[in-house]
Structures are given as structure tokens and as C-alpha cells.
Design a protein around this motif. Sequence first.
Motif, PDB file in Angstrom:
ATOM      1  N   TYR A   1      -4.571   2.782   6.128  1.00  0.00           N
ATOM      2  CA  TYR A   1      -3.679   3.527   7.009  1.00  0.00           C
ATOM      3  C   TYR A   1      -2.303   3.709   6.373  1.00  0.00           C
ATOM      4  CZ  TYR A   1      -0.910   4.844  11.080  1.00  0.00           C
ATOM      5  OH  TYR A   1      -0.068   5.501  11.930  1.00  0.00           O
ATOM      6  N   SER A   2      -1.740   2.626   5.855  1.00  0.00           N
ATOM      7  CA  SER A   2      -0.412   2.701   5.266  1.00  0.00           C
ATOM      8  C   SER A   2      -0.405   3.601   4.040  1.00  0.00           C
ATOM      9  CB  SER A   2       0.082   1.302   4.896  1.00  0.00           C
ATOM     10  OG  SER A   2       1.364   1.360   4.316  1.00  0.00           O
TER      11      SER A   2
ATOM     12  N   PHE B   1       1.383   8.413   1.543  1.00  0.00           N
ATOM     13  CA  PHE B   1       1.103   9.470   0.564  1.00  0.00           C
ATOM     14  C   PHE B   1       1.421  10.839   1.159  1.00  0.00           C
ATOM     15  CE2 PHE B   1      -1.305  12.483  -1.913  1.00  0.00           C
ATOM     16  CZ  PHE B   1      -1.215  11.992  -3.206  1.00  0.00           C
ATOM     17  N   VAL B   2       0.991  11.075   2.393  1.00  0.00           N
ATOM     18  CA  VAL B   2       1.245  12.360   3.041  1.00  0.00           C
ATOM     19  C   VAL B   2       2.750  12.569   3.240  1.00  0.00           C
ATOM     20  CG1 VAL B   2       0.923  13.705   5.150  1.00  0.00           C
ATOM     21  CG2 VAL B   2      -1.011  12.463   4.151  1.00  0.00           C
ATOM     22  N   LEU B   3       3.434  11.534   3.724  1.00  0.00           N
ATOM     23  CA  LEU B   3       4.885  11.635   3.921  1.00  0.00           C
ATOM     24  C   LEU B   3       5.593  11.943   2.607  1.00  0.00           C
ATOM     25  CD1 LEU B   3       5.750   8.696   6.358  1.00  0.00           C
ATOM     26  CD2 LEU B   3       6.159  11.139   6.769  1.00  0.00           C
ATOM     27  N   GLY B   4       5.262  11.195   1.572  1.00  0.00           N
ATOM     28  CA  GLY B   4       5.893  11.410   0.275  1.00  0.00           C
ATOM     29  C   GLY B   4       5.613  12.795  -0.277  1.00  0.00           C
TER      30      GLY B   4
ATOM     31  N   VAL C   1       2.792   9.671  -5.897  1.00  0.00           N
ATOM     32  CA  VAL C   1       3.429  10.935  -5.552  1.00  0.00           C
ATOM     33  C   VAL C   1       4.558  11.271  -6.523  1.00  0.00           C
ATOM     34  CG1 VAL C   1       4.850  12.128  -3.832  1.00  0.00           C
ATOM     35  CG2 VAL C   1       2.835  10.848  -3.103  1.00  0.00           C
ATOM     36  N   LEU C   2       5.410  10.292  -6.818  1.00  0.00           N
ATOM     37  CA  LEU C   2       6.594  10.543  -7.644  1.00  0.00           C
ATOM     38  C   LEU C   2       6.309  10.543  -9.136  1.00  0.00           C
ATOM     39  CD1 LEU C   2       9.371   8.524  -5.766  1.00  0.00           C
ATOM     40  CD2 LEU C   2       8.844  10.944  -5.628  1.00  0.00           C
TER      41      LEU C   2
ATOM     42  N   ALA D   1       0.830  -1.206   0.000  1.00  0.00           N
ATOM     43  CA  ALA D   1       0.000   0.000   0.000  1.00  0.00           C
ATOM     44  C   ALA D   1       0.863   1.254   0.000  1.00  0.00           C
ATOM     45  CB  ALA D   1      -0.929  -0.010   1.216  1.00  0.00           C
ATOM     46  N   ALA D   2       1.942   1.239   0.782  1.00  0.00           N
ATOM     47  CA  ALA D   2       2.859   2.379   0.810  1.00  0.00           C
ATOM     48  C   ALA D   2       3.538   2.566  -0.541  1.00  0.00           C
ATOM     49  CB  ALA D   2       3.908   2.173   1.903  1.00  0.00           C
TER      50      ALA D   2
END
Length: 456
Positions: free
Chosen positions: A374-375, A380-383, A188-189, A180-181
Amino acid sequence: MPEAPTIDTGNTAWLLVSTALVLLMTPGLALFYGGLNRSKGVLNMIMMSFSAIGLVSVLWLFYGFSIAFGADQGGVIGDVGQYLGTKTFMAETDLWGETGIPLYVFMAFQMMFAIITVALISGAISDRAKFSGWLLFAFGWATLVYFPVAHWVWGGGFIGAGLGALDFAGGTAVHINAGAAALALVLVLGKRLGWPKEAMKPHNVPMVALGTGLLWFGWFGFNAGSELTADATTAIAFLNTQVCTAAAILGWLVVEKIRDGKPTLVGASSGAIAGLVAITPACAFVAPWAAVLLGIVAGAVCALAVGLKYKFGYDDSLDVVGVHFVGGWIGCLWIGLFGTSSVSSLVADEGLFYGGGVTQLGVQALSALIVTVYSFVVAFVLGFVIQKTIGFRISAEAEVNGIDITEHAESGYDLSPSGGSAGGAFAMAGIGTPTATTPPKAEPTPTTPVSEKVAG
């Protein structure tokens, strides 16, 4: 006076071996991913796995183990201060549960799971992620996602102890979690330059096969080692790991033969990984015949799932989503479909009944869905934050030139005539570099013309 707990040397020895096997999986993953990648990004791909070993090992020691396996705090997190930094040496009587295994050994075993889960994500974003961005993401994701999710599933949290979801060795906590991550970071990328129009084939197929072999070998520690003790459950987990993986190779190759006309070594390697992923959550909860069926299904479905990226347009470089995410879901649901009471008699624990059924199937699906959402959201937010601050994706020019050169100032293969290494080796030995000499010209040998030979 009650007797002080004593170390069970047999269980401890088995878990020490299993710990080493699981650690070996991450270098194996590095070779597997490195071979699948293009040659100009092979070192970066390997570096992402090795950096996960360095970073996550330290995080796990200082607070990761406490978050994951400390005393439960509301079903969400472990007691962060319980093992924080393990400031003093543990006593010989500090054992993990009733296993007779020293706490440090269990801590080390679970450390290896945390390492490879983070490393798995990297395969989806090959050739285009800044190394500094990757390290920052790995730090944040391990802290905010893996450590808490491990507690939810295995540490007495709301998924394992609360919902009653079953995950023997990491279908939800490892593979669905990482998959999922990976999907979130891909979005994102964005796509690699030229994808999907340009062919981006594996640059070293034998390396892929070697990495697969190391992963398969280490996976016995991953699955059978998760029982912690050496008993009948360990045996069935070990056997199921083998037969499911073998069947998955066949399932993948059949799809390749029908769809593409030719079975490939990359396909066989990928099929083996799909089988290993799928059996991970279910290895102690299904009979061997069900493990074989799981392998066939996982191999075939994952072979088809890797093509979804072309249909939906997300560039999952090395098929982390198609293999780990999809395979993890299949294995997780398989417990609800084929978990049997005959197997549950081997793994009875605190009166729990490990069997299949509609209720268990629903619990398995819910647990996988919770981890997926959750993952994905946190990754997504972190990236996104990393991309908008220090930058996560390399420049287009750097991507064209090759990420190995631009991010690490080295390349995987030196194809120049001089090689560049011999001089250094001779200098270290204290001798001069040998120089090539021109051999003396040989005197010409008289020959008989071909025409005269034929005439004769």
C-alpha cells in the motif's frame, strides 16, 4: 453516582516526558541524515526533517488524529469528524481509555510518531528533490498513507484488531511504511548525478554520531512510552530497547571487519539505528535474551542489505531501505519467531495471548506485506504525479551547484576568509566592526650561524 474519571498524574507525567523524547528524535534524525550527506546538501537534508515537524503537526491536529484514532469505520479509517480540529478545549474527564491520561497528551504523543515517520523517507532522496515537491509529497503521503495505516495497526483497524498482528511501537506503521515509500520515491526520482561511480561519503561523521545518540535517547520514549502507563511492560520495553541496540552495533561491526577490514564509526551508528528499528515492534513481546539475538541479526543483516542498492541499481542515498525497511521486517517477524508466553503475562490485554508460533508468524508477515504494498503504490503514484506536474527533481545544474544554494539560498559552512557573520554581530551590538591592525615589526635579533655553533 459513579465517580468521574480522574487523571493519573504518574502515567500522564511519564507520557509527557515520552512525548518530548520522541519529538527530540526528529532533530536527531536531521543531524544523523545531515552528517551522512554531502556538505553541499546538509541544510536541505535538515530542512526536510524540520519541515515535517511543521507540516505534520498541523495536519495531525486538524484531521490526522481523527483518521488514525477516531471510532473505527469498517476497519479502514477512523471517524474523521470525531476530533476534527478539536474545536473546543477537552474537559478534564476526557481521558484516553483506562490509562488516566488526558486525551490531549495521547494526541501529542502520537503526533510525534507521525512526524518522524514522514521525516524518515527524506533520507532516501537527498541532494535531488525540490523542496516544494517534498512538502507536497509529505502532505499527500501523511494524509493517504500514514494516518490510515496508523488506524489499521493501532486504532482498531483490520490489521491490529482484525488480523491480530502485533506492532508495539511502529515496525509496520513507521519503519516498513516509511521504507516502502522511500523505495518508491527513489525509483521515481532516479539516481544522483555521478552515482555510483563518484564517492559520496558522509561529510561530518561526528554529526552522524551525535544524531545517533539523540535518536537512541529519544527512542526510549518511542518504545517504552508506547505502553502509555508506567508498569512492568514499560520496564521490559525499555530494557529490550537498550540491549538490542547494543547488540546490533556489534553485529554491524563484525560484518564490517570481515567484509572491509576496518570497523567504522558510521557503521557503529548505523548498527545502532538498525537495532532500534528492529526492536521497535517487538520490544514488549520478547524476552531480553531474544532481544539481544535480534540485535545481532538485525545489525548483521542490515549491514549486508545496504549493499543491495549497488546490486540492483537504486540510489537510496542514506540507506532508508536497507536499515528501516529491512530492519522493520526483521523485527516484525521476530514476534512470530520468538514471542514468548513468559513475556505475554506482562502484557496481557483483553485476554489476548502474545506468543510466537507459525500462525502468528504468518499474521506478522501478512501485515508487513499489506503495509509494504500500500505504501509503495501510493508513494509511487504521488511522486510520479508531482514529477509530471510541478516537478519533483531539481535540474542537473542545480544538483551540481548544490541543493542548499539552489533551493534555500544558503550553505551549511561559510569557508570564506571574512566569514560573513562578524560584521552583522557587531552591528547588532551597536558598535563598529573591528579592523585588523598590522603589528610593529620587531628589531632583528643577532644570531650565530649554525656552522659557527657546530665549530664551537
